[in-house]
Enzyme design. Structure first.
Site, PDB file in Angstrom:
ATOM      1  N   SER A 179       0.864  -1.188   0.000  1.00  0.00           N
ATOM      2  CA  SER A 179       0.000   0.000   0.000  1.00  0.00           C
ATOM      3  C   SER A 179       0.895   1.230   0.000  1.00  0.00           C
ATOM      4  O   SER A 179       1.463   1.603   1.027  1.00  0.00           O
ATOM      5  CB  SER A 179      -0.913   0.013   1.239  1.00  0.00           C
ATOM      6  OG  SER A 179      -1.850  -1.030   1.171  1.00  0.00           O
ATOM      7  N   LYS A 195      -7.251   1.958  -3.022  1.00  0.00           N
ATOM      8  CA  LYS A 195      -6.884   1.469  -1.680  1.00  0.00           C
ATOM      9  C   LYS A 195      -6.947   2.592  -0.653  1.00  0.00           C
ATOM     10  O   LYS A 195      -7.398   2.405   0.483  1.00  0.00           O
ATOM     11  CB  LYS A 195      -5.481   0.855  -1.699  1.00  0.00           C
ATOM     12  CG  LYS A 195      -4.973   0.402  -0.325  1.00  0.00           C
ATOM     13  CD  LYS A 195      -5.892  -0.619   0.335  1.00  0.00           C
ATOM     14  CE  LYS A 195      -5.464  -0.961   1.756  1.00  0.00           C
ATOM     15  NZ  LYS A 195      -4.323  -1.871   1.829  1.00  0.00           N
ATOM     16  N   LYS A 251       0.012   5.695   8.035  1.00  0.00           N
ATOM     17  CA  LYS A 251       0.655   5.849   6.718  1.00  0.00           C
ATOM     18  C   LYS A 251      -0.390   6.017   5.615  1.00  0.00           C
ATOM     19  O   LYS A 251      -0.276   6.912   4.762  1.00  0.00           O
ATOM     20  CB  LYS A 251       1.538   4.635   6.427  1.00  0.00           C
ATOM     21  CG  LYS A 251       2.093   4.569   5.012  1.00  0.00           C
ATOM     22  CD  LYS A 251       2.889   3.296   4.800  1.00  0.00           C
ATOM     23  CE  LYS A 251       2.009   2.068   4.813  1.00  0.00           C
ATOM     24  NZ  LYS A 251       1.557   1.589   3.532  1.00  0.00           N
TER      25      LYS A 251
END
Length: 293
Positions: free
Chosen positions: A97, A172, A240
């Site tokens: 990711s 995502k 993150k």
């Protein structure tokens, strides 16, 4: 075993992906900087490689499961990286990711090196990987994405081509915004139930099938209520991803006030030492005490 796949990165997520591939008789070559993580997959039938380049030499496809654009770039284009060993035309499937812009740059550099790149981040975590029910959102050339779908057939039950390179990573980020907000909402509701004398563990069944129902409600409210912090993910990884979503929002001029608050809660928990803990540890936001060891 008709297909040989290299796996670069055997952490919590990569290890689950590798386990599923090994169990479904994929010829799996694995590289990770942590020998113990490699050994765990070797016990399940994988073959250890001493470098990412060596893992890629015999691979028809390379799966990356890493934690940042910098690490992905080093693993592919750095010394003894994938690009040194992979045959021309090898398909790289990045299940990490990372941000969309870094993905587009990596894909461009891969093409210049004669390699193909599909960004295929995932949702469902390690539990879904182990039973072959991941949700994957992919970006890249249509033919390459179709091949990636075949490579991941035993790992993902829902695989969608979202558009060109970077589109998977953008999707995502959207997924993570929805998940993070839901995690916090369910944790907050759990705290309210407990403070009001209602058994929070019974709420998921009471709300099943209604508009408030969700996979996160069903899985996590009982865990929140039990303070079940067994690791299936990390709060600092969500930080993150929320940072990435906020960066994208700034680039596109979209206001995301709820995401800002959600991200701050995750940052606060990371600051007090909960970053490596599962999302279930969101309950520590409502606890006036030191987080558990």
């Amino acid at each position: 075993m008709s297909r040989s796949v290299a796996l670069i990165g055997a952490g919590a997520m990569g290890g689950a992906i590798g386990t599923r591939l090994a169990e479904t008789r994929t010829r799996l070559l694995v590289f990770d900087l942590d020998p113990a993580k490699v050994a765990s997959l070797v016990e399940k039938g994988a073959t250890a490689a001493i470098t990412a380049a060596r893992a890629a030499v015999e691979a028809d496809a390379v799966i990356l499961s890493l934690n940042s654009p910098k690490i992905v770039r080093a693993a592919v284009f750095g010394p003894a990286g994938v690009a040194e060993g992979a045959r021309k035309g090898t398909l790289i499937i990045d299940m990490s990711s990372i941000d969309p812009q870094s993905t587009r740059e990596l894909a461009k550099d891969a093409a210049a090196a004669g390699l193909r790149w599909v960004d295929s981040p995932l949702s469902g975590g390690a539990p879904k990987a182990l039973i072959g029910q991941l949700t994957c959102m992919a970006g890249g050339d249509a033919a390459d994405v179709a091949e990636a779908r075949t490579v991941l057939a035993e790992v993902a039950s829902n695989f969608t081509h979202m558009g060109p390179s970077g589109a998977g990573q953008t999707t995502k980020l959207i997924n993570q915004v929805l998940c993070a907000l839901n995690f916090v909402a369910v944790a907050e509701a759990t705290a309210l139930a407990e403070a009001s004398g209602v058994d929070a563990a019974k709420i998921p069944e009471a709300l099943r099938g209604g508009r408030a129902d969700s996979a996160i409600l069903q899985e996590y409210m009982p865990r929140f209520a039990a303070r079940d912090y067994r690791p299936t993910g990390r709060i600092d990884n969500m930080v993150k991803d929320l940072n990435g979503a906020q960066d994208l929002a700034r680039q596109t001029g979209i206001a995301m006030p709820m995401t800002v608050v959600c991200a701050e809660i995750h940052r606060l928990l990371t600051a007090i030492g909960c970053g490596a803990m599962d999302q279930a540890a969101l309950m520590e936001f409502w606890a006036a005490r030191t987080p558990p060891a």
